[in-house]
Design an enzyme around this catalytic site. Structure first.
Site, PDB file in Angstrom:
ATOM      1  N   ARG A  63      47.543  44.724 -41.591  1.00 23.35           N
ATOM      2  CA  ARG A  63      47.553  45.964 -42.399  1.00 23.35           C
ATOM      3  C   ARG A  63      46.399  46.882 -41.972  1.00 23.35           C
ATOM      4  NH1 ARG A  63      47.642  44.843 -48.532  1.00 23.35           N
ATOM      5  NH2 ARG A  63      47.928  47.108 -48.578  1.00 23.35           N
ATOM      6  N   GLN A  97      45.094  53.383 -55.887  1.00 19.77           N
ATOM      7  CA  GLN A  97      45.367  51.944 -55.814  1.00 19.77           C
ATOM      8  C   GLN A  97      45.451  51.519 -54.344  1.00 19.77           C
ATOM      9  OE1 GLN A  97      48.484  50.826 -59.150  1.00 19.77           O
ATOM     10  NE2 GLN A  97      48.937  52.886 -58.371  1.00 19.77           N
ATOM     11  N   VAL A  99      44.513  50.919 -50.418  1.00 20.66           N
ATOM     12  CA  VAL A  99      43.343  50.342 -49.725  1.00 20.66           C
ATOM     13  C   VAL A  99      43.304  50.807 -48.271  1.00 20.66           C
ATOM     14  CG1 VAL A  99      43.272  48.313 -51.241  1.00 20.66           C
ATOM     15  CG2 VAL A  99      44.706  48.246 -49.189  1.00 20.66           C
ATOM     16  N   HIS A 115      41.443  49.213 -56.198  1.00 19.16           N
ATOM     17  CA  HIS A 115      41.884  47.899 -55.673  1.00 19.16           C
ATOM     18  C   HIS A 115      41.145  47.529 -54.403  1.00 19.16           C
ATOM     19  CE1 HIS A 115      45.942  48.157 -58.037  1.00 19.16           C
ATOM     20  NE2 HIS A 115      44.912  47.878 -58.801  1.00 19.16           N
ATOM     21  N   CYS A 148      30.573  33.586 -42.933  1.00 16.26           N
ATOM     22  CA  CYS A 148      29.414  34.350 -43.403  1.00 16.26           C
ATOM     23  C   CYS A 148      28.165  33.942 -42.624  1.00 16.26           C
ATOM     24  CB  CYS A 148      29.214  34.082 -44.901  1.00 16.26           C
ATOM     25  SG  CYS A 148      27.725  34.845 -45.592  1.00 16.26           S
ATOM     26  N   CYS A 151      25.589  32.157 -45.372  1.00 15.49           N
ATOM     27  CA  CYS A 151      25.793  30.827 -46.002  1.00 15.49           C
ATOM     28  C   CYS A 151      26.786  29.970 -45.233  1.00 15.49           C
ATOM     29  CB  CYS A 151      26.280  31.012 -47.445  1.00 15.49           C
ATOM     30  SG  CYS A 151      28.011  31.534 -47.567  1.00 15.49           S
ATOM     31  N   SER A 190      54.707  52.779 -58.661  1.00 16.94           N
ATOM     32  CA  SER A 190      55.743  52.247 -59.564  1.00 16.94           C
ATOM     33  C   SER A 190      55.182  52.065 -60.974  1.00 16.94           C
ATOM     34  CB  SER A 190      56.255  50.903 -59.028  1.00 16.94           C
ATOM     35  OG  SER A 190      55.150  50.013 -58.852  1.00 16.94           O
TER      36      SER A 190
HETATM   37  N1  APR Z   1      56.784  59.869 -51.826  1.00 16.81           N
HETATM   38  C1  APR Z   1      56.569  59.618 -53.148  1.00 16.81           C
HETATM   39  N2  APR Z   1      56.797  58.413 -53.726  1.00 16.81           N
HETATM   40  C2  APR Z   1      57.261  57.432 -52.919  1.00 16.81           C
HETATM   41  C3  APR Z   1      57.522  57.616 -51.542  1.00 16.81           C
HETATM   42  C4  APR Z   1      57.258  58.903 -50.997  1.00 16.81           C
HETATM   43  N3  APR Z   1      57.477  59.179 -49.698  1.00 16.81           N
HETATM   44  N4  APR Z   1      57.991  56.442 -51.033  1.00 16.81           N
HETATM   45  C5  APR Z   1      58.019  55.562 -52.050  1.00 16.81           C
HETATM   46  N5  APR Z   1      57.591  56.152 -53.184  1.00 16.81           N
HETATM   47  C6  APR Z   1      57.440  55.557 -54.515  1.00 16.81           C
HETATM   48  C7  APR Z   1      58.450  54.481 -54.837  1.00 16.81           C
HETATM   49  O1  APR Z   1      59.591  55.041 -55.476  1.00 16.81           O
HETATM   50  C8  APR Z   1      57.657  53.571 -55.798  1.00 16.81           C
HETATM   51  O2  APR Z   1      57.856  53.971 -57.147  1.00 16.81           O
HETATM   52  O3  APR Z   1      56.185  54.917 -54.509  1.00 16.81           O
HETATM   53  C9  APR Z   1      56.196  53.812 -55.419  1.00 16.81           C
HETATM   54  C10 APR Z   1      55.543  52.627 -54.734  1.00 16.81           C
HETATM   55  O4  APR Z   1      55.477  51.573 -55.661  1.00 16.81           O
HETATM   56  P1  APR Z   1      54.832  50.174 -55.212  1.00 16.81           P
HETATM   57  O5  APR Z   1      55.414  49.749 -53.925  1.00 16.81           O
HETATM   58  O6  APR Z   1      54.918  49.269 -56.404  1.00 16.81           O
HETATM   59  O7  APR Z   1      53.289  50.517 -54.909  1.00 16.81           O
HETATM   60  P2  APR Z   1      52.129  50.741 -55.956  1.00 16.81           P
HETATM   61  O8  APR Z   1      52.651  51.371 -57.203  1.00 16.81           O
HETATM   62  O9  APR Z   1      51.051  51.448 -55.232  1.00 16.81           O
HETATM   63  O10 APR Z   1      51.653  49.239 -56.280  1.00 16.81           O
HETATM   64  C11 APR Z   1      50.537  49.099 -57.144  1.00 16.81           C
HETATM   65  O11 APR Z   1      50.543  46.729 -56.739  1.00 16.81           O
HETATM   66  O12 APR Z   1      50.801  45.013 -55.271  1.00 16.81           O
HETATM   67  C12 APR Z   1      49.876  45.766 -55.928  1.00 16.81           C
HETATM   68  O13 APR Z   1      47.664  46.111 -55.217  1.00 16.81           O
HETATM   69  C13 APR Z   1      48.993  46.495 -54.965  1.00 16.81           C
HETATM   70  O14 APR Z   1      47.951  48.644 -55.282  1.00 16.81           O
HETATM   71  C14 APR Z   1      49.190  47.955 -55.320  1.00 16.81           C
HETATM   72  C15 APR Z   1      49.743  47.891 -56.728  1.00 16.81           C
END
Ligand code: APR
Length: 243
Positions: A63, A97, A99, A115, A148, A151, A190
């Site tokens: 990543r 959120q 990274v 995060h 590390c 340690c 999401s």
């Molecule tokens: N433009 C706008 N929204 C988008 C696009 C885009 N091009 N592509 C995808 N999406 C939306 C999707 O519809 C979805 O609702 O982005 C959202 C991504 O959701 P997730 O994959 O759940 O990512 P996120 O909400 O950032 O996850 C939150 O979950 O796993 C943990 O630590 C991780 O920070 C992350 C956290």
């Protein structure tokens, strides 16, 4: 249509993986997302790290490499422009959120990485002083977990895994920014991971205007005053058009 932005406004922004999708980075829960390709308990939990630290470092190094190869997109840049527009008389806090570091590379300065970051590393041994503060690390640790120097314990990515607490100071700063904002703008998430998912409730409780930009309506879309469906890189530049 734009958000009628004024230079004296207080704006809090929350972003998720969706804002980096237009830079070519996978999200987590969309079809083909990271949590479809990988077992989250193996690569994003403390237990998974202890079970197989080399696997976890391969996952995060992959990543890291992808994020380094990606470029900030028009959505990242539109938010950085908004920050500059507000910097003299307004307030701007970007809570992410993500990274991947793309907000900073896109010009944003006041960024709260709730995060953590792919590009910071720390010691996994809680008794080690180097477990308290993370340091910048762009190395790809593909041949095994690094050790590390202090340690001899394992080093780990300075990201927040499932089952771990967020940095309380960072979370407090995020909550304060949302508590005092006029506009709460949420982009590409999401909205299912707490405690960050609760920020929309903080915004509603204090009477902020809440706007969501997302490709599809997430579970919590009814909490928002306005919802703009579409790709962030297409929607944000016009939505954040400055006077
Ligand atoms: N433009 C706008 N929204 C988008 C696009 C885009 N091009 N592509 C995808 N999406 C939306 C999707 O519809 C979805 O609702 O982005 C959202 C991504 O959701 P997730 O994959 O759940 O990512 P996120 O909400 O950032 O996850 C939150 O979950 O796993 C943990 O630590 C991780 O920070 C992350 C956290």
């Amino acid at each position: 249509m734009s958000l009628a932005l004024r230079p004296d406004m207080s704006v809090a922004v929350l972003t998720g993986a969706g804002i980096s999708a237009d830079s070519g980075l996978a999200t987590f829960r969309d079809s083909g997302g990271l949590w479809e390709q990988h077992d989250v308990t193996q690569v994003a939990t403390p237990e998974g790290f202890l079970r197989d630290p080399d696997l976890v470092w391969r996952f995060y190094s992959h990543r890291r490499r992808q994020a380094m190869a990606a470029d900030p997109n028009a959505a990242h840049r539109a938010l950085a422009s908004l920050e500059r527009f507000l910097e003299s008389r307004g307030r701007f806090t970007l809570i992410t959120q993500n990274v991947d570091g793309l907000h900073q590379r896109g010009g944003a300065r006041n960024v709260l990485e709730v995060h953590g970051s792919l590009f910071r590393t720390r010691c996994a041994n809680p008794a080690c002083p180097r477990s308290k503060t993370a340091w910048q690390d762009e190395e790809l640790h593909l041949d095994g977990a690094p050790r590390c120097g202090e340690c001899g314990g394992l080093l780990r990515p300075a990201v927040v895994w499932f089952g771990e607490h967020l940095d309380p100071e960072v979370l407090f700063a995020a909550e304060q920014a949302v508590k005092r904002c006029d506009l709460f703008l949420v982009v590409g998430t999401s909205g299912v991971v707490w405690p960050v998912a609760g920020l929309i409730l903080v915004a509603r409780d204090q009477g902020a205007r809440s706007v969501l930009v997302n490709l599809e309506p997430p579970e919590n879309h009814r909490y928002f005053d306005e919802v703009h469906l579409g790709r962030a890189a297409e929607v944000l530049p016009s939505l954040l058009a400055l006077p």
